[in-house]
Design an enzyme around this catalytic site. Structure first.
Site, PDB file in Angstrom:
ATOM      1  N   SER A 253       0.841  -1.192   0.000  1.00 56.12           N
ATOM      2  CA  SER A 253       0.000   0.000   0.000  1.00 56.12           C
ATOM      3  C   SER A 253       0.881   1.249   0.000  1.00 56.12           C
ATOM      4  O   SER A 253       1.717   1.408  -0.882  1.00 56.12           O
ATOM      5  CB  SER A 253      -0.948  -0.048   1.198  1.00 56.12           C
ATOM      6  N   GLU A 379      -8.802  -3.981  -5.270  1.00 55.49           N
ATOM      7  CA  GLU A 379      -8.080  -2.974  -4.506  1.00 55.49           C
ATOM      8  C   GLU A 379      -8.976  -1.862  -3.958  1.00 55.49           C
ATOM      9  O   GLU A 379      -8.687  -1.282  -2.908  1.00 55.49           O
ATOM     10  CB  GLU A 379      -6.982  -2.340  -5.369  1.00 55.49           C
ATOM     11  N   HIS A 489      -7.984  -4.989  -0.537  1.00 49.70           N
ATOM     12  CA  HIS A 489      -6.686  -4.364  -0.343  1.00 49.70           C
ATOM     13  C   HIS A 489      -6.070  -4.840   0.973  1.00 49.70           C
ATOM     14  O   HIS A 489      -6.652  -4.662   2.033  1.00 49.70           O
ATOM     15  CB  HIS A 489      -6.877  -2.847  -0.319  1.00 49.70           C
TER      16      HIS A 489
END
Length: 570
Positions: A253, A379, A489
């Site tokens: 991330s 995501e 995610h």
């Protein structure tokens, strides 16, 4: 970490003593290392030695707040490195739904969510984590975790973890179990590594952005924190048994984005700080000039009574921490309505990032090193739970055009509505038909956000680096059956499905096994090229063989998004 709210089971990895120097507790005495004239005392935990909370820069407090870090050049006395240092100040970010809401496939009371993008309060339905470590502005510390009986001259490869958290939250301590898992597993497969992780400033403390910040030359302080930690590793890691010529970055991330931006720093020139990068769910981001954060700078200055002073930046350095924290918490987090259009993030400052990161990639101003960069399938889902009040086509168009590309014309945006249609079968979680359609626009927003910030950026980076350096990429569809959010995610990191690949990459700059050590379900990972863009793909069902697929899904929509974000960076 998002995945800890969404996944209850992580990959269990058995430990064994496969490495010839089998790990064992050799002594009850705590481990020590001498840094300059200082004795650093760590702790032994099981088969590992940990040196935690070592300061690598002067505390960024007082007049050093909102400035680039000042490195510590030498050590004296003694340093107690038996516990993690404090976290840097965190911005409040409350998850918009509870875990029960997701598992039970229900939605909280919609009016409790944001009704307009100017609202700054945290969304309801989530809970704060009471286990977070203490916070302090005196937070620039680094942690070293290694096999306990490694000698100082072992010259082991070094894996440097950069934590994620939307550039607004996060700390190294939250990944202690991951660190232990990785180092123990590296020994088990006969490819031991040393693990390092730094704290860096987040939110306004690390990414204050405005004309004032630009003129003072203090932008992207959080990225410079990371840089100074990497310089510390070059200087001192050999004393812990590491090889400073074999350093690889690993991030997820915001940590993966950070790793990419370190590759772009100073136009990608003149660094020997690391030789490889393994990036999960993050590449460059569609951001523009540092003055793009002016609205949030002005808001914080106003809330702290600094507006109207002769030097607002100097004034902000004198604001008590609690008052500053309250002001920053009034700005949007990644779980607010504005979601991945972040208030606080890296931006082009003319020095560390000489221009829009996407343009730097386009111009080839990137370090020439081997990299791995991949994504999970969905995501954008968790970041789209705070905009559930958007239920019509008109509202979706307004949301995209005002939050993400406010300077784009309607004519420029027109193709986007067809590329990302309202049909839930086309949305994210992908390939779930009409399931997970908790509002008429949720899956559409999730598809758009996931592609514009994550998927399209990864593909753009790899395509531009193809033919210049070794590349590998992957796609994880694991956890696809999690209601509402699918292969969300952070899921691949929580599951640990890439651990062995990461360890092998750190040792050999290749995620594949040279000989033995591959598990039954593993598949040899082909390199990624523009002509043959192959992805190692983790299927929905665990235990099935991994697959190889071409990186051609949503090709036209992602190409359009990249051109749009190049023309109109945030």
């Amino acid at each position: 970490m998002l995945s800890r709210w969404l996944v209850a089971v992580s990959l269990a990895i058995p430990l064994a003593a496969a490495w010839p120097l089998a790990l064992r507790d050799l002594s009850d005495s705590p481990p020590t290392v001498t840094l300059d004239s200082a004795t650093v005392t760590g702790i032994n935990q099981g088969n590992l030695s940990k040196f935690l909370g070592i300061p690598f820069a002067q505390p960024p407090v007082g007049d050093l707040r909102f400035r680039h870090p000042v490195p510590i050049t030498s050590y004296n006395g003694s340093i107690n490195a038996s516990s993690y240092g404090d976290s840097c100040p965190q911005q409040t970010a409350i998850f918009p739904l509870s875990l029960g809401d997701i598992v039970n496939f229900t939605i909280p009371n919609i009016p409790s969510l944001h009704n307009n993008r100017s609202s700054n309060n945290a969304t309801s339905g989530g809970e704060k984590d009471n286990d977070d470590p203490e916070e302090s502005e005196d937070c620039l510390t680094i942690n070293i975790i290694k096999p306990s009986n490694v000698s100082a001259d072992a010259k082991l490869p070094v894996l440097v973890w950069i934590f994620g958290g939307g550039f607004e939250r996060g700390n190294a301590q939250g990944y202690d179990e991951q660190a232990e898992r990785i180092v123990n597993r590296s020994v088990e497969i006969g490819q031991p590594v040393i693990y390092a992780a730094m704290n860096y400033r987040v939110s306004a403390w690390g990414f204050l952005a405005s004309q004032e910040v630009l003129e003072a030359g203090v932008g992207n302080a959080g990225l410079v924190d990371q840089r100074v930690a990497l310089q510390w590793i070059q200087k001192y890691i050999g004393l812990f048994g590491g090889d400073n010529q074999k350093v690889s970055l690993w991030g997820q991330s915001a940590g993966a984005i950070s790793a990419t931006l370190q590759m772009l720093a100073y136009d990608g020139n003149g660094t020997d700080l690391f030789r490889g990068a393994f990036m999960q769910s993050g590449a460059q981001i569609p951001v523009g000039n540092i003055t793009g954060g002016q609205i949030y700078y002005d808001q914080v200055a106003n809330l702290t009574n600094c507006t109207g002073t002769n030097d607002t930046l100097a004034c902000l350095r004198t604001v008590p921490l609690d008052d500053l924290r309250k002001a920053v918490d009034q700005t949007p987090s990644y779980f607010n309505y504005t979601a991945l259009s972040l208030a606080w993030s890296p931006r082009a400052d003319g020095t560390f990032l000489t221009q829009n990161p996407q343009r730097l990639v386009e111009q080839g101003k990137v370090m020439n090193i081997p990299i791995v960069n991949g994504n999970v399938d969905d995501e954008g889902t968790v970041f789209s739970l705070s905009s559930l009040n958007i239920t019509t086509d008109e509202q979706f168009r307004e949301y995209v055009s005002t939050v993400f590309v406010p300077n784009a014309t309607q004519e420029e945006l027109e193709p986007l509505w067809n590329y990302y249609p309202s049909d839930p079968a086309d949305g994210s979680p992908f390939n779930t038909s009409n399931f997970n359609d908790i509002t008429p626009q949720y899956k559409r927003i999730a598809a758009f956000q996931g592609d514009v910030v994550f998927q399209a950026q990864r593909r753009y980076l790899l395509q531009h680096l193809s033919g210049k350096q070794k590349l590998w990429s992957y796609l994880s569809r694991r956890d696809k059956l999690v209601p509402v959010v699918g292969s969300f995610h952070g899921s691949a990191l929580e599951l640990g499905i890439l651990d062995d690949y990461i360890i092998r990459f750190t040792n050999n700059l290749d995620p594949n096994s040279n000989s033995t050590g591959m598990r039954d379900w593993e598949t040899r990972w082909p390199e990624y090229t523009a002509e043959n863009p192959q992805l190692l793909t983790f299927p929905v069902v665990r235990g099935l063989p991994l697959e190889i697929m071409n990186d051609t899904y949503r090709e036209e929509p992602m190409r359009f998004l990249m051109n749009l974000s190049l023309a109109h960076p945030l």
